[in-house]
Scaffold this motif. Structure first.
Motif, PDB file in Angstrom:
ATOM      1  N   ARG A  38      62.766  52.854  22.418  1.00 54.80           N
ATOM      2  CA  ARG A  38      62.099  51.552  22.299  1.00 54.80           C
ATOM      3  C   ARG A  38      62.838  50.765  21.236  1.00 54.80           C
ATOM      4  N   ILE A  39      63.289  49.576  21.616  1.00 54.39           N
ATOM      5  CA  ILE A  39      64.031  48.736  20.680  1.00 54.39           C
ATOM      6  C   ILE A  39      63.417  47.344  20.636  1.00 54.39           C
ATOM      7  N   ARG A  40      63.685  46.644  19.564  1.00 51.84           N
ATOM      8  CA  ARG A  40      63.352  45.221  19.462  1.00 51.84           C
ATOM      9  C   ARG A  40      64.681  44.507  19.241  1.00 51.84           C
ATOM     10  N   LEU A  41      64.930  43.545  20.091  1.00 50.58           N
ATOM     11  CA  LEU A  41      66.190  42.817  20.071  1.00 50.58           C
ATOM     12  C   LEU A  41      65.897  41.346  19.861  1.00 50.58           C
ATOM     13  N   ARG A  42      66.516  40.746  18.871  1.00 53.61           N
ATOM     14  CA  ARG A  42      66.419  39.299  18.667  1.00 53.61           C
ATOM     15  C   ARG A  42      67.792  38.732  18.989  1.00 53.61           C
ATOM     16  N   CYS A  43      67.853  37.890  20.022  1.00 51.93           N
ATOM     17  CA  CYS A  43      69.151  37.457  20.523  1.00 51.93           C
ATOM     18  C   CYS A  43      69.102  36.005  20.972  1.00 51.93           C
ATOM     19  N   SER A  44      70.276  35.459  21.211  1.00 52.19           N
ATOM     20  CA  SER A  44      70.384  34.082  21.680  1.00 52.19           C
ATOM     21  C   SER A  44      70.058  34.002  23.162  1.00 52.19           C
ATOM     22  N   SER A  45      69.807  32.780  23.617  1.00 55.05           N
ATOM     23  CA  SER A  45      69.581  32.597  25.050  1.00 55.05           C
ATOM     24  C   SER A  45      70.869  32.949  25.787  1.00 55.05           C
ATOM     25  N   GLY A  46      70.708  33.341  27.024  1.00 55.95           N
ATOM     26  CA  GLY A  46      71.869  33.721  27.818  1.00 55.95           C
ATOM     27  C   GLY A  46      72.244  35.185  27.701  1.00 55.95           C
ATOM     28  N   THR A  47      71.504  35.941  26.895  1.00 56.16           N
ATOM     29  CA  THR A  47      71.790  37.364  26.731  1.00 56.16           C
ATOM     30  C   THR A  47      71.197  38.135  27.902  1.00 56.16           C
ATOM     31  N   TYR A  48      72.015  38.971  28.508  1.00 54.40           N
ATOM     32  CA  TYR A  48      71.538  39.854  29.574  1.00 54.40           C
ATOM     33  C   TYR A  48      71.011  41.122  28.913  1.00 54.40           C
ATOM     34  N   VAL A  49      69.720  41.178  28.667  1.00 52.63           N
ATOM     35  CA  VAL A  49      69.131  42.309  27.946  1.00 52.63           C
ATOM     36  C   VAL A  49      69.315  43.602  28.736  1.00 52.63           C
ATOM     37  N   ARG A  50      69.217  43.538  30.029  1.00 52.39           N
ATOM     38  CA  ARG A  50      69.421  44.750  30.836  1.00 52.39           C
ATOM     39  C   ARG A  50      70.857  45.268  30.682  1.00 52.39           C
ATOM     40  N   GLY A  64      71.682  54.494  31.651  1.00 53.05           N
ATOM     41  CA  GLY A  64      70.393  53.984  31.235  1.00 53.05           C
ATOM     42  C   GLY A  64      70.000  52.736  31.993  1.00 53.05           C
ATOM     43  N   TYR A  65      68.762  52.392  31.831  1.00 53.25           N
ATOM     44  CA  TYR A  65      68.232  51.206  32.479  1.00 53.25           C
ATOM     45  C   TYR A  65      67.083  50.672  31.638  1.00 53.25           C
ATOM     46  N   THR A  66      66.642  49.475  31.963  1.00 55.54           N
ATOM     47  CA  THR A  66      65.517  48.859  31.274  1.00 55.54           C
ATOM     48  C   THR A  66      64.238  49.226  32.012  1.00 55.54           C
ATOM     49  N   LYS A  67      63.352  49.906  31.324  1.00 52.55           N
ATOM     50  CA  LYS A  67      62.080  50.320  31.916  1.00 52.55           C
ATOM     51  C   LYS A  67      61.050  49.214  31.781  1.00 52.55           C
ATOM     52  N   GLU A  68      61.062  48.527  30.657  1.00 49.05           N
ATOM     53  CA  GLU A  68      60.103  47.460  30.388  1.00 49.05           C
ATOM     54  C   GLU A  68      60.792  46.414  29.530  1.00 49.05           C
ATOM     55  N   LEU A  69      60.559  45.158  29.863  1.00 43.59           N
ATOM     56  CA  LEU A  69      61.158  44.054  29.117  1.00 43.59           C
ATOM     57  C   LEU A  69      60.063  43.044  28.839  1.00 43.59           C
ATOM     58  N   ARG A  70      59.894  42.704  27.571  1.00 46.99           N
ATOM     59  CA  ARG A  70      58.853  41.750  27.199  1.00 46.99           C
ATOM     60  C   ARG A  70      59.445  40.703  26.282  1.00 46.99           C
ATOM     61  N   ARG A  71      59.412  39.471  26.720  1.00 48.86           N
ATOM     62  CA  ARG A  71      59.884  38.364  25.885  1.00 48.86           C
ATOM     63  C   ARG A  71      58.739  37.962  24.957  1.00 48.86           C
ATOM     64  N   THR A  72      58.994  37.966  23.659  1.00 45.27           N
ATOM     65  CA  THR A  72      57.930  37.683  22.693  1.00 45.27           C
ATOM     66  C   THR A  72      58.128  36.354  21.976  1.00 45.27           C
ATOM     67  N   PHE A  73      59.283  35.748  22.169  1.00 51.39           N
ATOM     68  CA  PHE A  73      59.546  34.473  21.503  1.00 51.39           C
ATOM     69  C   PHE A  73      60.612  33.723  22.284  1.00 51.39           C
ATOM     70  N   ILE A  74      60.400  32.424  22.476  1.00 46.40           N
ATOM     71  CA  ILE A  74      61.422  31.569  23.061  1.00 46.40           C
ATOM     72  C   ILE A  74      61.229  30.159  22.516  1.00 46.40           C
ATOM     73  N   TYR A  75      62.304  29.637  21.978  1.00 47.51           N
ATOM     74  CA  TYR A  75      62.346  28.307  21.389  1.00 47.51           C
ATOM     75  C   TYR A  75      61.294  28.185  20.295  1.00 47.51           C
ATOM     76  N   VAL A  76      60.178  27.513  20.510  1.00 48.77           N
ATOM     77  CA  VAL A  76      59.126  27.404  19.490  1.00 48.77           C
ATOM     78  C   VAL A  76      57.860  28.140  19.919  1.00 48.77           C
ATOM     79  N   TYR A  77      57.936  28.884  20.990  1.00 43.28           N
ATOM     80  CA  TYR A  77      56.769  29.598  21.505  1.00 43.28           C
ATOM     81  C   TYR A  77      56.833  31.070  21.121  1.00 43.28           C
ATOM     82  N   ASP A  78      55.760  31.548  20.496  1.00 44.83           N
ATOM     83  CA  ASP A  78      55.650  32.939  20.073  1.00 44.83           C
ATOM     84  C   ASP A  78      54.473  33.567  20.809  1.00 44.83           C
ATOM     85  N   VAL A  79      54.659  34.761  21.313  1.00 44.77           N
ATOM     86  CA  VAL A  79      53.599  35.430  22.054  1.00 44.77           C
ATOM     87  C   VAL A  79      52.343  35.602  21.193  1.00 44.77           C
TER      88      VAL A  79
END
Length: 107
Positions: A38-50, A64-79
């Motif tokens: 389980r990782i937390r990644l903070r990255c720029s737009s355009g990143t292929y997380v998979r 490896g593969y991505t089992k679950e992907l959850r976007r928690t922040f984008i631009y000014v929106y925070d989950v």
């Protein structure tokens, strides 16, 4: 992801991205014959997380593969500020929108 799951190769053009932080959230767990990270990644737009997950597994000498992907922040929106869909109705939906100032948009 739907094409990838069907085994179709998708051509991705190289792009410049920024990885701001990469955090291992817990000790790797073994599930049957698979190890789960389980990782937390903070990255720029355009990143292929998979692709990051695939490359990480390759660097570790495995697949490896991505089992679950959850976007928690984008631009000014925070989950953390998100509303449940059941909380939004015809009368209050506008209160969930951000102003131009909050969006940093010049009018």
């Amino acid at each position: 992801y739907q094409l990838a799951r069907k085994g179709k190769e998708i051509e991705r053009k190289p792009r410049t991205i920024s990885i701001h932080s990469f955090e291992l959230l817990d000790t790797p767990k073994r599930e049957d014959t698979l190890t789960t990270l389980r990782i937390r990644l903070r990255c720029s737009s355009g990143t292929y997380v998979r692709a990051i997950a695939r490359d990480l597994a390759e660097a570790l000498g495995t697949t490896g593969y991505t089992k679950e992907l959850r976007r928690t922040f984008i631009y000014v929106y925070d989950v953390e500020d998100a509303a449940k869909i059941t909380e939004i109705n015809e009368e209050n939906w506008r209160t969930f929108l951000k102003s131009k100032e909050e969006m940093h948009i010049d009018a």
